[in-house]
Design an enzyme around this catalytic site. Structure first.
Site, PDB file in Angstrom:
ATOM      1  N   ASP A 346      13.332  35.450  45.746  1.00 34.95           N
ATOM      2  CA  ASP A 346      14.769  35.447  46.021  1.00 34.95           C
ATOM      3  C   ASP A 346      15.205  34.355  46.999  1.00 34.95           C
ATOM      4  OD1 ASP A 346      17.145  38.156  46.816  1.00 34.95           O
ATOM      5  OD2 ASP A 346      17.318  36.332  45.611  1.00 34.95           O
ATOM      6  N   LYS A 395      18.206  43.576  44.754  1.00 29.44           N
ATOM      7  CA  LYS A 395      18.786  42.648  45.729  1.00 29.44           C
ATOM      8  C   LYS A 395      18.920  43.319  47.102  1.00 29.44           C
ATOM      9  CE  LYS A 395      20.330  39.046  44.734  1.00 29.44           C
ATOM     10  NZ  LYS A 395      19.808  37.657  44.772  1.00 29.44           N
ATOM     11  N   LYS A 438      31.496  32.830  46.799  1.00 30.72           N
ATOM     12  CA  LYS A 438      31.107  34.107  47.432  1.00 30.72           C
ATOM     13  C   LYS A 438      31.768  34.255  48.786  1.00 30.72           C
ATOM     14  CE  LYS A 438      27.291  34.405  49.728  1.00 30.72           C
ATOM     15  NZ  LYS A 438      25.835  34.342  49.991  1.00 30.72           N
ATOM     16  N   LYS A 510      14.126  34.965  50.624  1.00 32.57           N
ATOM     17  CA  LYS A 510      14.552  36.133  51.400  1.00 32.57           C
ATOM     18  C   LYS A 510      13.399  37.099  51.675  1.00 32.57           C
ATOM     19  CE  LYS A 510      19.223  36.955  49.497  1.00 32.57           C
ATOM     20  NZ  LYS A 510      19.196  36.065  48.357  1.00 32.57           N
TER      21      LYS A 510
HETATM   22  N1  LIG Z   1      23.114  31.622  46.170  1.00 32.51           N
HETATM   23  C1  LIG Z   1      22.719  31.989  44.946  1.00 32.51           C
HETATM   24  O1  LIG Z   1      23.281  31.613  43.927  1.00 32.51           O
HETATM   25  C2  LIG Z   1      21.491  32.864  44.855  1.00 32.51           C
HETATM   26  C3  LIG Z   1      20.756  33.151  46.005  1.00 32.51           C
HETATM   27  C4  LIG Z   1      19.623  33.939  45.890  1.00 32.51           C
HETATM   28  C5  LIG Z   1      19.220  34.400  44.643  1.00 32.51           C
HETATM   29  N2  LIG Z   1      19.978  34.112  43.551  1.00 32.51           N
HETATM   30  C6  LIG Z   1      19.501  34.625  42.273  1.00 32.51           C
HETATM   31  O2  LIG Z   1      19.353  33.547  41.356  1.00 32.51           O
HETATM   32  C7  LIG Z   1      19.542  34.048  40.034  1.00 32.51           C
HETATM   33  C8  LIG Z   1      20.508  33.138  39.305  1.00 32.51           C
HETATM   34  O3  LIG Z   1      21.743  33.116  39.971  1.00 32.51           O
HETATM   35  P1  LIG Z   1      22.979  32.468  39.168  1.00 32.51           P
HETATM   36  O4  LIG Z   1      24.157  32.510  40.081  1.00 32.51           O
HETATM   37  O5  LIG Z   1      22.573  31.172  38.577  1.00 32.51           O
HETATM   38  O6  LIG Z   1      23.155  33.558  38.011  1.00 32.51           O
HETATM   39  P2  LIG Z   1      23.692  33.349  36.534  1.00 32.51           P
HETATM   40  O7  LIG Z   1      23.907  34.714  35.997  1.00 32.51           O
HETATM   41  O8  LIG Z   1      24.801  32.373  36.510  1.00 32.51           O
HETATM   42  O9  LIG Z   1      22.461  32.674  35.781  1.00 32.51           O
HETATM   43  C9  LIG Z   1      21.394  33.440  35.293  1.00 32.51           C
HETATM   44  C10 LIG Z   1      21.100  32.945  33.886  1.00 32.51           C
HETATM   45  O10 LIG Z   1      19.918  33.594  33.433  1.00 32.51           O
HETATM   46  C11 LIG Z   1      20.070  33.840  32.052  1.00 32.51           C
HETATM   47  N3  LIG Z   1      19.051  34.835  31.709  1.00 32.51           N
HETATM   48  C12 LIG Z   1      19.049  36.156  31.938  1.00 32.51           C
HETATM   49  N4  LIG Z   1      17.897  36.702  31.471  1.00 32.51           N
HETATM   50  C13 LIG Z   1      17.149  35.677  30.969  1.00 32.51           C
HETATM   51  C14 LIG Z   1      15.867  35.574  30.370  1.00 32.51           C
HETATM   52  N5  LIG Z   1      15.095  36.650  30.161  1.00 32.51           N
HETATM   53  N6  LIG Z   1      15.423  34.355  29.990  1.00 32.51           N
HETATM   54  C15 LIG Z   1      16.178  33.253  30.195  1.00 32.51           C
HETATM   55  N7  LIG Z   1      17.420  33.279  30.749  1.00 32.51           N
HETATM   56  C16 LIG Z   1      17.888  34.479  31.133  1.00 32.51           C
HETATM   57  C17 LIG Z   1      21.518  34.239  31.895  1.00 32.51           C
HETATM   58  O11 LIG Z   1      21.968  34.047  30.573  1.00 32.51           O
HETATM   59  C18 LIG Z   1      22.202  33.277  32.869  1.00 32.51           C
HETATM   60  O12 LIG Z   1      22.605  32.093  32.215  1.00 32.51           O
HETATM   61  C19 LIG Z   1      20.041  35.476  40.183  1.00 32.51           C
HETATM   62  O13 LIG Z   1      18.949  36.374  40.025  1.00 32.51           O
HETATM   63  C20 LIG Z   1      20.493  35.531  41.636  1.00 32.51           C
HETATM   64  O14 LIG Z   1      20.412  36.836  42.197  1.00 32.51           O
HETATM   65  C21 LIG Z   1      21.088  33.352  43.597  1.00 32.51           C
HETATM   66  O1  LIG Z   2      23.343  34.289  50.673  1.00 30.27           O
HETATM   67  P1  LIG Z   2      22.140  35.169  50.503  1.00 30.27           P
HETATM   68  O2  LIG Z   2      22.307  36.509  51.165  1.00 30.27           O
HETATM   69  O3  LIG Z   2      20.832  34.497  50.877  1.00 30.27           O
HETATM   70  O4  LIG Z   2      22.021  35.468  48.944  1.00 30.27           O
HETATM   71  C1  LIG Z   2      23.085  35.801  48.113  1.00 30.27           C
HETATM   72  C2  LIG Z   2      23.616  37.177  48.421  1.00 30.27           C
HETATM   73  O5  LIG Z   2      24.357  37.124  49.606  1.00 30.27           O
HETATM   74  C3  LIG Z   2      24.532  37.639  47.315  1.00 30.27           C
HETATM   75  O6  LIG Z   2      24.889  38.969  47.604  1.00 30.27           O
HETATM   76  C4  LIG Z   2      23.840  37.623  45.968  1.00 30.27           C
HETATM   77  O7  LIG Z   2      24.735  37.922  45.000  1.00 30.27           O
HETATM   78  C5  LIG Z   2      23.283  36.252  45.672  1.00 30.27           C
HETATM   79  O8  LIG Z   2      22.465  36.364  44.516  1.00 30.27           O
HETATM   80  C6  LIG Z   2      22.420  35.774  46.768  1.00 30.27           C
HETATM   81  O9  LIG Z   2      21.270  36.580  46.822  1.00 30.27           O
END
Ligand SMILES: NC(=O)c1ccc[n+]([C@@H]2O[C@H](COP(=O)([O-])OP(=O)(O)OC[C@H]3O[C@@H](n4cnc5c(N)ncnc54)[C@H](O)[C@@H]3O)[C@@H](O)[C@H]2O)c1
Ligand SMILES: O=P([O-])([O-])O[C@@H]1[C@@H](O)[C@H](O)[C@@H](O)[C@H](O)[C@@H]1O
Length: 563
Positions: A346, A395, A438, A510
């Protein structure tokens, strides 16, 4: 794949020239005494003049003495016996950066499309207009691209800082070949539009290149992500067994590596957050059990388990950017058996990154942190997926454990017998209107001197993907670097790689996954020092101890030490 139409920036790091003392200082430097700081330009490389650091065409080799205190706590005598111990390490770093690609699982998501567009914009120096005027691409938020490391001081007593990516030869983000999979068939231009992260004009300038990229079909097991994702799943590999899925993904990896003439491929999960899988005997406690569970089509094998196993079996490092427990004991054992790096969980991007600083500041200042409330809402697809209870729970766990090490280290404030710790609440709400922008609101309440109270309230608004994308770049760059570093110690003959679980990546994550039985460190600047100190040791550079004795004492002539 993004074309590489420039001389590889990574190769520039392989030359060695001595440090030249320079007086360049960026105009916008906000240091108190500009004369006290020297910034070495990014195109310089460093050379350590010491008999303990050897440069050859192939390697940088350094000798390092690791000091560690062995402690014996004698409760009877109420005494702590401290035995300082020294261990000799020989580090060896291959100087030639590998031609590297990253295959993103979830390439069509907000993070995947944003990091892809950003590397193209930086590589091609694409500028764009908006009401504040012309905008230029950058890699702000990247440890490797936008931070410096203090080396020491020069003859005038000025502090000398070098760009982080100068300390050892590193991959340049402009050289990373990006590809990957998505259960949704949108091309990367459509995905970028859907993400609503980049300014319109930048999107249009990127269109010609982004529209050419289409994610490979992926595997979709509905039970592992929110039901609200079902309408997205229109780009799937033919339905088969989990064993067939594993082989299909392995073939995809081999094809990507061959088609792009790559030396190293890293697989990085930035797809949706999955629910936790069971962890139990017979399912996934050993490498053999995991592979058997795949072969027998066990329902508890998740898509991310399949991708992790495929990566490891193809000798590709695997990084988990989401909070689910992909890296079960059996997958860790598989990685250890195959000497393949894995890391997770994460991305630590904003609200949690700040928490790992604030909690450390408060507790290490002797202020008793009593309550943390972390609320945020977001309107992107991640937020939509997290609106489902099981995905939110994944999460909530990763966002909640981030203060455990700081609290556990201070038994004066927190009673270990009763497992005393601060109240800690995590709330995430899905509000479509705000999209990727966000909103994070936090409250920290601490007991202070003579039982006063201090309340810190924070509000932060930003595009989540603009925080996560530089972390994806750093995870790839540091993982590629670690595949070129080996070590041997005073009782070993052969050089070997670091442990398969790449705990050095904790700064970017994280809920750091660490080698079994080792401590989890979440405090951000401990994590930062871990990276800079290990890389300094590999480069043969003295650790920055922050003691600055040279400015507090009459420092003697340096000793000649031959390790
Ligand atoms: N700041 C951030 O954006 C942040 C921080 C920490 C963690 N994350 C994590 O990163 C991940 C992606 O975030 P995001 O904002 O890009 O989300 P998003 O939903 O825009 O992108 C995720 C993508 O994964 C695809 N997907 C789902 N299951 C799949 C599979 N089995 N195989 C291939 N593709 C698949 C979906 O179609 C989507 O396009 C999430 O799990 C989120 O919790 C994001
Ligand atoms: O900013 P951060 O706490 O490191 O991470 C983000 C979370 O605050 C948010 O709730 C979650 O939706 C995102 O996927 C990401 O995990």
């Amino acid at each position: 794949m993004p074309e590489n139409n420039h001389a590889s920036a990574s190769q520039q790091n392989s030359k060695s020239t001595a440090i030249v003392e320079v007086n360049t200082l960026s105009e916008d430097s906000d240091v108190v005494n500009p004369a006290d700081h020297d910034g070495v330009p990014p195109d310089y490389t460093i050379e350590v003049n010491s008999r303990n650091t050897i440069y050859s065409n192939e390697f940088i080799e350094s000798k390092y003495i690791y000091d560690m205190n062995h402690c014996e706590v004698d409760h009877q005598a109420k005494k702590v016996n401290i035995i300082p111990r020294k261990y000799q390490y020989d580090f060896r770093t291959k100087r030639q950066v590998q031609r590297t690609g990253v295959m993103l699982v979830g390439w069509g998501g907000n993070n995947g499309s944003t990091v892809t567009g950003a590397t193209i914009a930086n590589r091609d120096n694409i500028t764009w207009m908006r009401k504040e005027g012309e905008q230029r691409p950058n890699y702000y938020g990247s440890l490797t691209q936008s931070t410096t490391i203090r080396l020491g001081s020069n003859n005038d007593g000025k502090e000398v800082h070098i760009p982080f990516n100068t300390i050892l030869p590193m991959l340049h983000p402009n050289d990373i070949i990006i590809g990957g999979w998505d259960i949704n068939g949108a091309n990367l231009y459509e995905a970028m539009q859907r993400a609503c992260v980049f300014d319109y004009e930048l999107q249009e300038k990127l269109k010609a290149k982004m529209i050419k990229f289409k994610p490979l079909p992926s595997i979709y097991y509905p039970d592992f992500i929110a039901a609200n994702q079902e309408d997205r799943a229109d780009n799937l590999i033919p339905k088969g067994t989990k064993q067939q899925d594993l082989e299909h993904i392995r073939n995809d990896i081999r094809a990507f590596k061959k088609a792009n003439n790559l030396e190293k491929v890293i697989i990085l999960w930035t797809a949706n957050t999955e629910r936790y899988t069971d962890v139990r005997q017979g399912l996934n406690m050993t490498a053999e059990e995991v592979l058997k569970s795949i072969a027998t089509n066990d329902d508890e094998i998740s898509p991310s388990n399949i991708f992790a196993c495929a990566a490891i079996l193809e000798n590709c490092p695997y990084i988990n950017g989401s909070p689910q427990n992909t890296l079960v004991p059996g997958i860790i054992e598989l990685a250890e058996k195959h000497h393949v790096f894995i890391g997770g969980d994460d991305f630590k991007s904003g609200q949690t990154k700040l928490k790992s600083v604030l909690a450390d500041f408060l507790v290490s200042a002797g202020l008793k942190l009593q309550s943390i409330v972390s609320y945020n809402h977001l309107g992107n697809n991640d937020g939509k997926n997290l609106s489902a209870p099981q995905q939110f729970r994944s999460k909530e766990i990763s966002k909640s454990n981030v203060v455990d090490d700081m609290v556990g280290a201070n038994h004066l404030l927190y009673d270990k017998k009763t497992n005393e710790h601060p109240d800690h609440v995590v709330v995430i709400k899905y509000v479509p209107f705000v999209k990727d922008s966000k909103r994070a609101m936090d409250e920290y309440i601490s007991s202070i001197f003579m039982n006063g109270l201090s309340t810190i309230a924070i509000h932060n608004t930003c595009e989540d993907s603009l925080l996560a994308s530089p972390l994806i770049i750093d995870l790839v760059i540091l993982t590629e670097l670690m595949t070129r570093i080996t070590y041997k110690t005073n009782d070993q003959e052969e050089y070997q790689s670091f442990e398969a679980v790449l705990a050095i990546l904790s700064y970017l994550l994280k809920a750091p996954v660490v080698p079994p039985g080792t401590p989890v460190i979440n405090a951000l600047f401990k994590q930062h020092r871990c990276i800079t100190n290990i890389l300094s040791a590999c480069a043969g550079i003295a650790m920055d101890t922050d003691m600055l004795l040279e400015h507090k004492t009459k420092i003697p002539k340096p000793m000649k030490i031959q390790l």
